[in-house]
Enzyme design. Structure first.
Site, PDB file in Angstrom:
ATOM      1  N   LYS A  54       0.839  -1.203   0.000  1.00 53.41           N
ATOM      2  CA  LYS A  54       0.000   0.000   0.000  1.00 53.41           C
ATOM      3  C   LYS A  54       0.872   1.251   0.000  1.00 53.41           C
ATOM      4  O   LYS A  54       0.615   2.213  -0.723  1.00 53.41           O
ATOM      5  CB  LYS A  54      -0.946  -0.011   1.214  1.00 53.41           C
ATOM      6  CG  LYS A  54      -2.038  -1.064   1.070  1.00 53.41           C
ATOM      7  CD  LYS A  54      -2.782  -1.360   2.355  1.00 53.41           C
ATOM      8  CE  LYS A  54      -3.720  -2.545   2.130  1.00 53.41           C
ATOM      9  NZ  LYS A  54      -4.386  -3.030   3.351  1.00 53.41           N
ATOM     10  N   GLN A  98      -4.400  -1.655   9.770  1.00 55.26           N
ATOM     11  CA  GLN A  98      -4.341  -2.969   9.123  1.00 55.26           C
ATOM     12  C   GLN A  98      -4.993  -4.038  10.011  1.00 55.26           C
ATOM     13  O   GLN A  98      -4.650  -4.172  11.177  1.00 55.26           O
ATOM     14  CB  GLN A  98      -2.874  -3.321   8.816  1.00 55.26           C
ATOM     15  CG  GLN A  98      -2.699  -4.588   8.002  1.00 55.26           C
ATOM     16  CD  GLN A  98      -3.262  -4.499   6.584  1.00 55.26           C
ATOM     17  OE1 GLN A  98      -3.148  -3.478   5.913  1.00 55.26           O
ATOM     18  NE2 GLN A  98      -3.882  -5.565   6.130  1.00 55.26           N
ATOM     19  N   ASP A 121     -10.650   2.908   4.395  1.00 56.76           N
ATOM     20  CA  ASP A 121     -10.886   1.470   4.292  1.00 56.76           C
ATOM     21  C   ASP A 121     -12.393   1.175   4.240  1.00 56.76           C
ATOM     22  O   ASP A 121     -12.799   0.068   3.909  1.00 56.76           O
ATOM     23  CB  ASP A 121     -10.279   0.756   5.521  1.00 56.76           C
ATOM     24  CG  ASP A 121      -9.357  -0.377   5.116  1.00 56.76           C
ATOM     25  OD1 ASP A 121      -9.207  -0.605   3.902  1.00 56.76           O
ATOM     26  OD2 ASP A 121      -8.786  -1.031   6.006  1.00 56.76           O
TER      27      ASP A 121
END
Ligand code: NAP
Length: 291
Positions: A54, A98, A121
């Protein structure tokens, strides 16, 4: 019939190029450089690799990548304090914690702590809640499900009125992709581990999205002739015939499906590359929201 391959790598490349151009354009007009902060708690190697991918993608798109590494024994309060700090940082437009978090940390509380306008996200309960309500628009959509929809749209698949079957109902893929398909006026059936007559239901699908993680469970004769198949699953299986000894497969028996479907995503190279592309799109959007 031989299905067309939906080339996720190429489509993701297009999305990433569009983001890069939009970033260059905004920076040239004096606007801020979009910034994404990734937070990794603990040292899970797979999570570490995803975060690195990412960050690299951000760098290539001209997006600032900030990274925060926290030890596995970080407390809930410490993690939430870090999120609060990032919420207040005007150089950070998007925050990605994450997942999965190490045992003992409350994932939902952490996701809730993220500023909804920085939730790139798309897992903040408010964003997911809005996705589930007619006429409400989430600020951000979760990347992998949005990637599936983007693949369908850019392939010109008609979703309105289509019978769509989603195999899997997880929070991160199955359920949000089903909600997005409903939003696009498809008629959606969600299947899971307790579904009876899986084959019969899948045979009704004009559009089939599979997100289970059971190698090649969906056989060619489960697929309606002409259906469009999006295979999200990525599972590593032994392949002694190959030098490396393994390969990646999806939920769908690809070679069989190729003979029946009209279009299908390969594994790898289908949905996988779209996740990061959509994350970049979301980060750009977050910066635009902050303008
Ligand atoms: P998950 O949380 O394990 O969910 C799996 C879903 O499949 C559950 O809803 C489960 O039903 C259902 N299921 C399990 N066995 C089944 C069966 N025999 N018949 C029908 N349904 C069954 O998995 P996930 O996180 O959604 O991930 C799914 C796959 O997508 C994995 O292979 C993962 O690696 C892949 N993935 C790829 C990306 C990407 O490409 N970027 C991102 C995320 C995930 P219940 O709800 O009843 O348990």
């Amino acid at each position: 019939m031989t299905a067309n391959i939906i080339n996720g790598k190429e489509i993701a490349k297009d999305v990433r190029r569009e983001v890069k151009e939009a970033v260059e354009e905004r920076v040239a007009t004096g606007k801020s450089v979009p910034g994404l902060a990734t937070v990794l708690v603990g040292s899970d190697p797979a999570s570490g690799m995803y975060v690195k991918m990412k960050q690299r993608a951000c760098n290539k798109a001209g997006i600032n990548a900030f990274h925060i590494d926290l030890p596995a024994d970080t407390s809930q309060e410490e993690l939430e304090a870090k999120v609060a700090e990032l919420n207040a940082d005007e150089n950070v437009h998007g925050i990605l914690v994450q997942l999965p978090l190490p045992d003992g940390l409350d994932e939902e509380r952490v996701l809730q702590a993220i500023d909804v306008n920085k939730d790139v996200d798309g897992f903040h309960p408010l964003n997911i809640g809005r996705l589930a309500q007619k006429g409400r628009t989430p600020v951000f959509m979760p990347a992998t499900p949005a990637g599936c929809i983007e693949l369908l749209k850019r392939t010109g698949v008609e979703l309105e009125g289509a019978n769509a079957v989603v195999l899997g109902r997880s929070n991160i893929v199955g359920m949000p992709v089903a909600l997005m398909l409903v939003e696009h006026n498809a008629t959606v059936t969600i299947c899971h581990s307790r579904t009876k007559d899986l084959k019969g239901l899948i045979q009704t699908a004009d559009v089939l999205v599979c997100a289970v993680g059971r190698p090649e469970m969906v056989k060619g004769d489960w697929i309606k002739p002409g259906a469009v198949v999006i295979d999200v699953a990525t599972v590593k299986v032994d392949a002694p015939e190959l030098e490396k000894g393994y390969k990646w497969v999806g939920d769908v028996a690809f070679d069989e499906a190729m003979e029946v479907a009209s279009a299908i995503t390969p594994v790898p190279g289908g949905v996988g590359p779209m996740t990061i592309a959509i994350l970049l799109q979301n980060t750009l959007k977050a910066a635009q929201l902050a303008d």
